[in-house]
Design a protein around this motif. Structure first.
Motif, PDB file in Angstrom:
ATOM      1  N   SER A 184       0.842  -1.202   0.000  1.00 40.86           N
ATOM      2  CA  SER A 184       0.000   0.000   0.000  1.00 40.86           C
ATOM      3  C   SER A 184       0.874   1.248   0.000  1.00 40.86           C
ATOM      4  O   SER A 184       1.887   1.305   0.690  1.00 40.86           O
ATOM      5  N   PRO A 228      -2.885  -4.954  -0.024  1.00 38.52           N
ATOM      6  CA  PRO A 228      -4.323  -4.670  -0.094  1.00 38.52           C
ATOM      7  C   PRO A 228      -4.974  -5.478  -1.208  1.00 38.52           C
ATOM      8  O   PRO A 228      -4.288  -5.877  -2.160  1.00 38.52           O
ATOM      9  N   GLU A 229      -6.264  -5.716  -1.060  1.00 33.46           N
ATOM     10  CA  GLU A 229      -7.052  -6.299  -2.155  1.00 33.46           C
ATOM     11  C   GLU A 229      -7.762  -5.153  -2.857  1.00 33.46           C
ATOM     12  O   GLU A 229      -8.519  -4.418  -2.229  1.00 33.46           O
ATOM     13  N   TYR A 230      -7.487  -5.002  -4.151  1.00 38.89           N
ATOM     14  CA  TYR A 230      -8.210  -4.018  -4.964  1.00 38.89           C
ATOM     15  C   TYR A 230      -9.045  -4.785  -5.982  1.00 38.89           C
ATOM     16  O   TYR A 230      -8.493  -5.498  -6.838  1.00 38.89           O
ATOM     17  N   ASN A 231     -10.351  -4.643  -5.876  1.00 42.83           N
ATOM     18  CA  ASN A 231     -11.257  -5.290  -6.831  1.00 42.83           C
ATOM     19  C   ASN A 231     -10.926  -6.774  -7.025  1.00 42.83           C
ATOM     20  O   ASN A 231     -10.769  -7.258  -8.141  1.00 42.83           O
ATOM     21  N   ALA A 232     -10.809  -7.442  -5.888  1.00 46.71           N
ATOM     22  CA  ALA A 232     -10.578  -8.892  -5.834  1.00 46.71           C
ATOM     23  C   ALA A 232      -9.249  -9.310  -6.446  1.00 46.71           C
ATOM     24  O   ALA A 232      -9.060 -10.474  -6.797  1.00 46.71           O
ATOM     25  N   SER A 240     -12.902  -5.420   5.139  1.00 49.00           N
ATOM     26  CA  SER A 240     -13.969  -6.360   4.776  1.00 49.00           C
ATOM     27  C   SER A 240     -13.868  -7.642   5.600  1.00 49.00           C
ATOM     28  O   SER A 240     -12.855  -7.908   6.254  1.00 49.00           O
ATOM     29  N   ARG A 284      -0.530   4.095   0.883  1.00 45.72           N
ATOM     30  CA  ARG A 284      -1.344   4.992   1.718  1.00 45.72           C
ATOM     31  C   ARG A 284      -0.706   5.245   3.089  1.00 45.72           C
ATOM     32  O   ARG A 284      -0.200   4.315   3.719  1.00 45.72           O
ATOM     33  N   ARG A 337      -8.888 -12.783  -1.368  1.00 50.84           N
ATOM     34  CA  ARG A 337      -9.001 -13.070  -2.818  1.00 50.84           C
ATOM     35  C   ARG A 337      -7.842 -12.453  -3.581  1.00 50.84           C
ATOM     36  O   ARG A 337      -7.349 -13.023  -4.557  1.00 50.84           O
ATOM     37  N   SER A 364      -7.779  -6.001   5.384  1.00 53.84           N
ATOM     38  CA  SER A 364      -8.857  -5.233   4.752  1.00 53.84           C
ATOM     39  C   SER A 364      -9.959  -5.001   5.771  1.00 53.84           C
ATOM     40  O   SER A 364     -10.177  -5.827   6.656  1.00 53.84           O
ATOM     41  N   SER A 414      -1.791   3.034   6.396  1.00 55.12           N
ATOM     42  CA  SER A 414      -2.214   1.778   5.761  1.00 55.12           C
ATOM     43  C   SER A 414      -2.338   0.643   6.774  1.00 55.12           C
ATOM     44  O   SER A 414      -1.462   0.431   7.625  1.00 55.12           O
ATOM     45  N   LEU A 415      -3.430  -0.117   6.635  1.00 57.12           N
ATOM     46  CA  LEU A 415      -3.623  -1.305   7.477  1.00 57.12           C
ATOM     47  C   LEU A 415      -2.602  -2.378   7.117  1.00 57.12           C
ATOM     48  O   LEU A 415      -2.131  -3.123   7.983  1.00 57.12           O
ATOM     49  N   ASN A 416      -2.271  -2.463   5.834  1.00 54.27           N
ATOM     50  CA  ASN A 416      -1.284  -3.463   5.416  1.00 54.27           C
ATOM     51  C   ASN A 416       0.124  -3.122   5.906  1.00 54.27           C
ATOM     52  O   ASN A 416       0.913  -4.024   6.184  1.00 54.27           O
TER      53      ASN A 416
HETATM   54  C1  LIG Z   1      -9.613   0.714  -5.790  1.00 57.52           C
HETATM   55  C2  LIG Z   1      -9.997  -0.026  -4.536  1.00 57.52           C
HETATM   56  C3  LIG Z   1     -10.545  -1.280  -4.628  1.00 57.52           C
HETATM   57  C4  LIG Z   1     -10.852  -2.006  -3.471  1.00 57.52           C
HETATM   58  N1  LIG Z   1     -11.326  -3.282  -3.593  1.00 57.52           N
HETATM   59  C5  LIG Z   1     -11.464  -4.048  -2.475  1.00 57.52           C
HETATM   60  C6  LIG Z   1     -11.794  -5.420  -2.584  1.00 57.52           C
HETATM   61  O1  LIG Z   1     -11.981  -5.972  -3.645  1.00 57.52           O
HETATM   62  N2  LIG Z   1     -11.874  -6.141  -1.439  1.00 57.52           N
HETATM   63  C7  LIG Z   1     -11.655  -5.570  -0.204  1.00 57.52           C
HETATM   64  O2  LIG Z   1     -11.710  -6.297   0.796  1.00 57.52           O
HETATM   65  N3  LIG Z   1     -11.362  -4.273  -0.079  1.00 57.52           N
HETATM   66  C8  LIG Z   1     -11.254  -3.491  -1.175  1.00 57.52           C
HETATM   67  N4  LIG Z   1     -10.905  -2.173  -1.065  1.00 57.52           N
HETATM   68  C9  LIG Z   1     -10.774  -1.580   0.274  1.00 57.52           C
HETATM   69  C10 LIG Z   1      -9.372  -1.782   0.807  1.00 57.52           C
HETATM   70  O3  LIG Z   1      -9.275  -3.082   1.354  1.00 57.52           O
HETATM   71  C11 LIG Z   1      -9.088  -0.749   1.895  1.00 57.52           C
HETATM   72  O4  LIG Z   1      -9.091   0.543   1.316  1.00 57.52           O
HETATM   73  C12 LIG Z   1      -7.800  -1.031   2.621  1.00 57.52           C
HETATM   74  O5  LIG Z   1      -7.719  -0.197   3.740  1.00 57.52           O
HETATM   75  C13 LIG Z   1      -6.611  -0.816   1.700  1.00 57.52           C
HETATM   76  O6  LIG Z   1      -5.431  -1.252   2.332  1.00 57.52           O
HETATM   77  P1  LIG Z   1      -4.457  -0.230   3.089  1.00 57.52           P
HETATM   78  O7  LIG Z   1      -5.190   0.219   4.335  1.00 57.52           O
HETATM   79  O8  LIG Z   1      -3.259  -1.042   3.431  1.00 57.52           O
HETATM   80  O9  LIG Z   1      -4.152   0.909   2.177  1.00 57.52           O
HETATM   81  C14 LIG Z   1     -10.633  -1.433  -2.197  1.00 57.52           C
HETATM   82  C15 LIG Z   1     -10.086  -0.136  -2.123  1.00 57.52           C
HETATM   83  C16 LIG Z   1      -9.771   0.555  -3.262  1.00 57.52           C
HETATM   84  C17 LIG Z   1      -9.152   1.928  -3.142  1.00 57.52           C
END
Ligand SMILES: Cc1cc2nc3c(=O)[nH]c(=O)nc-3n(C[C@H](O)[C@H](O)[C@H](O)COP(=O)(O)O)c2cc1C
Length: 218
Positions: A19, A89-93, A127, A21, A133, A125, A24-26
């Motif tokens: 991440s 992080p998971e972005y859009n699976a 979620s 960010r 995923r 995450s 960031s949680l990660n």
């Molecule tokens: C573009 C985008 C797509 C995301 N898609 C998912 C997802 O598919 N599954 C999920 O669990 N969280 C999703 N998230 C939420 C992230 O898990 C959440 O923002 C998380 O805090 C990101 O990790 P970080 O805190 O280390 O930056 C998404 C966030 C973004 C910005």
């Protein structure tokens, strides 16, 4: 607290969060992994995703301008370690584009730095799935490149609520599972690196017999 006990042969692990960010949680999970590795006899190199920053991969750019500094840095730090831990992080699976882009750049070096390097994958995450995923997607290019990706992965669900103020996982049972996952990975890296008979068994477990003509370099 779970502990490996005893001493280890030297193993060095690159730890980074995928991440970019702030807060960031990660990155919190990656920091916890680094602390657990050190507590269990490993050396760590903690990196930030920003260290490996690179423009979108373009084969013309590679041919005309060579590798960007971030790609060289990723390669250098991978090569200085026996294995790596990434919390993504998971972005859009799937995985974030920045991580895939960094993997693509680093994969163009020869020798290819992921080949035969040990990897442990983690995610955090908000979620309920914990970003798991995305890790299955991340396994694909890494295994394609010959990385020995550890079978167990750790995904922290509801991660925005999961940490104590000291950065540990509040649920003690989950914290112990996390520590055990790290220790098991370190045991594997140590055995594979320092005891060649186990290394052979590990390769055979993956169904690949060492064969110089077939070893993956690209
Ligand atoms: C573009 C985008 C797509 C995301 N898609 C998912 C997802 O598919 N599954 C999920 O669990 N969280 C999703 N998230 C939420 C992230 O898990 C959440 O923002 C998380 O805090 C990101 O990790 P970080 O805190 O280390 O930056 C998404 C966030 C973004 C910005």
């Amino acid at each position: 607290m779970v502990s490996s006990g005893g001493t280890r042969e030297r193993i060095r692990i690159l730890v980074f969060s995928a991440s970019l960010r702030r807060d960031s949680l990660n990155t919190k999970l990656a920091d916890l992994a680094a602390a657990a590795i050190e507590a269990n006899g490993g050396e760590v190199d903690v990196a930030a995703m920003r260290d490996f920053d690179a423009p979108s991969y373009d084969q013309d750019v590679q041919r005309e301008d060579g590798f960007p500094p971030g790609a060289g840095e990723f390669r250098r730090r991978l090569e200085a370690c026996h294995g790596f831990v990434v919390s993504s992080p998971e972005y859009n699976a799937s995985m974030p584009g920045a991580l895939k882009n960094s993997i693509d750049w680093a994969s163009r070096f020869q020798p290819q730095p992921f080949n035969e390097r040990y990897g442990l994958l983690m995610s955090a995450s908000p979620s309920m799935g914990g970003g798991n995923r995305g890790l299955w997607a991340l396994r694909v290019p890494l295994e394609h490149l010959g990385a020995r990706v550890y079978p167990d992965m750790f995904s922290l669900a509801q991660a925005h609520l999961a940490f104590t103020s000291e950065g540990r996982i509040a649920d003690e049972q989950l914290q112990q599972r996390f520590d055990t996952n790290i220790i098991n990975f370190l045991d594997q890296v140590e055995a594979s690196t320092h005891y060649p008979c186990v290394k052979r068994a590990w390769v055979e477990y993956l169904g690949e017999h060492p064969e110089p003509a077939l070893d993956r370099v690209e």
